[in-house]
Design an enzyme around this catalytic site. Sequence first.
Site, short mmCIF file in Angstrom:
data_model
loop_
_atom_site.label_atom_id
_atom_site.label_comp_id
_atom_site.label_asym_id
_atom_site.label_seq_id
_atom_site.Cartn_x
_atom_site.Cartn_y
_atom_site.Cartn_z
CE LYS A 185 19.10 -5.51 -4.45
NZ LYS A 185 19.50 -5.43 -3.06
C1 LIG Z 1 19.26 -5.82 -1.63
C2 LIG Z 1 18.71 -4.86 -0.64
C3 LIG Z 1 19.40 -4.52 0.53
C4 LIG Z 1 20.64 -5.22 0.98
O1 LIG Z 1 21.69 -5.17 0.08
P1 LIG Z 1 23.01 -6.05 0.38
O2 LIG Z 1 24.06 -5.39 -0.45
O3 LIG Z 1 22.69 -7.44 -0.07
O4 LIG Z 1 23.30 -5.97 1.83
C5 LIG Z 1 18.89 -3.52 1.33
N1 LIG Z 1 17.72 -2.93 1.04
C6 LIG Z 1 17.00 -3.24 -0.05
C7 LIG Z 1 15.73 -2.52 -0.32
C8 LIG Z 1 17.46 -4.24 -0.91
O5 LIG Z 1 16.72 -4.60 -1.98
#
Ligand SMILES: *Cc1c(COP(=O)(O)O)cnc(C)c1O
Length: 388
Positions: A185
């Site tokens: 991210k």
């Molecule tokens: C990555 C992601 C999540 C989950 O994030 P985590 O921190 O891995 O739980 C939720 N929603 C979207 C749209 C994502 O891309």
Amino acid sequence: MSSFLPFALPLLGEDEITEVTDTLRSGWLTTGPKTAQFEKDFGAFIGADYALAVNSATSGLHLALEAVGVGKGDKVITTTNTFTATAEVIRYLGADPILVDIDPKTFNIDPNEIRKIADKHENIKAIMPVHFAGQSCEMDAIREIANENNWKIVEDAAHALPTTWQGKMIGTLSDITVYSFYVTKTIATGEGGMIVSNNEDYIKRMKVMRLHGISRDAFDRYTSDKPAWFYEIIAPGYKYNMTDIAASLGIHQLKKAHAFQERREWMAKQYNEAFADLPATTPFVAHPDDMHAWHLYVLQLELESLTINRDQFIELMAEEKIGTSVHFIPLHLHPYWRDRYDFKPDDFPVALDVFNRAVSLPIYPKMTDDDVKRVIDTVTKILKVHTK
Ligand SMILES: *Cc1c(COP(=O)(O)O)cnc(C)c1O
């Protein structure tokens, strides 16, 4: 021969390494002063009254829906064009998602489609917009529909750090907003997430549910003047707290969030210019004055003009040692969601078509200018060779 360029990598510096080392030497590995610092910094960064650190966005979304009162038999609206985490937390609470198709330009949930289904279901409690790729959803329209119907808004901002809607920071516009610091991210702590809200009652509830339903968290317990051993359980809570090791990364990643965004925006601009005349559609930007986090750069292949499909394109990129991905395989195509709700592929025709053409290219601040050029040259070569 050039080396493999991964689809995504974090950019960590000496500051992060020094902070983690300091945390390890301090002996306070779990939720403690570094987490408190990260929460304070994050709230200030967004301009939100409260921030709560959690061990993932998934757990944050779960806590958020629980706090706004989603429970058994309720329904929650969201998009089919998302990661399963957005919808699975609805199921954790015994509620059901109502999936909605997307805007063919932005790939975000389509407010017109939300209006069409608003009267068709009872017990809709909340709506979860997902700011796909880091471009804000139409928050005014969503707010209007939510107010008319008395729904809560919980934003999945896993892609949206930092993102603005008409000049206002995502995270200040709805009931609760949740961010992800998963390794791919826009800022990374390995695993981690953050919840922000201006509603003190929601925050109090999520703080309790984040750690076993304990009425005071461990940090307060060991720093307050009440007897250290005393605590009370007021609900069957979860184990969703962030560690100080992760927060050590987050404190320094957050300081770079704007610089990272500028670099990704620059890369997106290079891609847009380079691909303008190729048989592919570059990402649409709804509001050029707003901040787009550019977590993803999703190119749409013009399959009608090509002799290859999306899967073959990805294979050819891999042969050139460039990692790509697809965002997303729509939820309604996955066996669990498809079978539980009896979905057909063209129940959401826009999302299906977008999926068939979509390829996400590498876009992250660790990439060099040469890496960007290499992606451009390779995409250009493959698309030119395979134009009809
Ligand atoms: C990555 C992601 C999540 C989950 O994030 P985590 O921190 O891995 O739980 C939720 N929603 C979207 C749209 C994502 O891309």
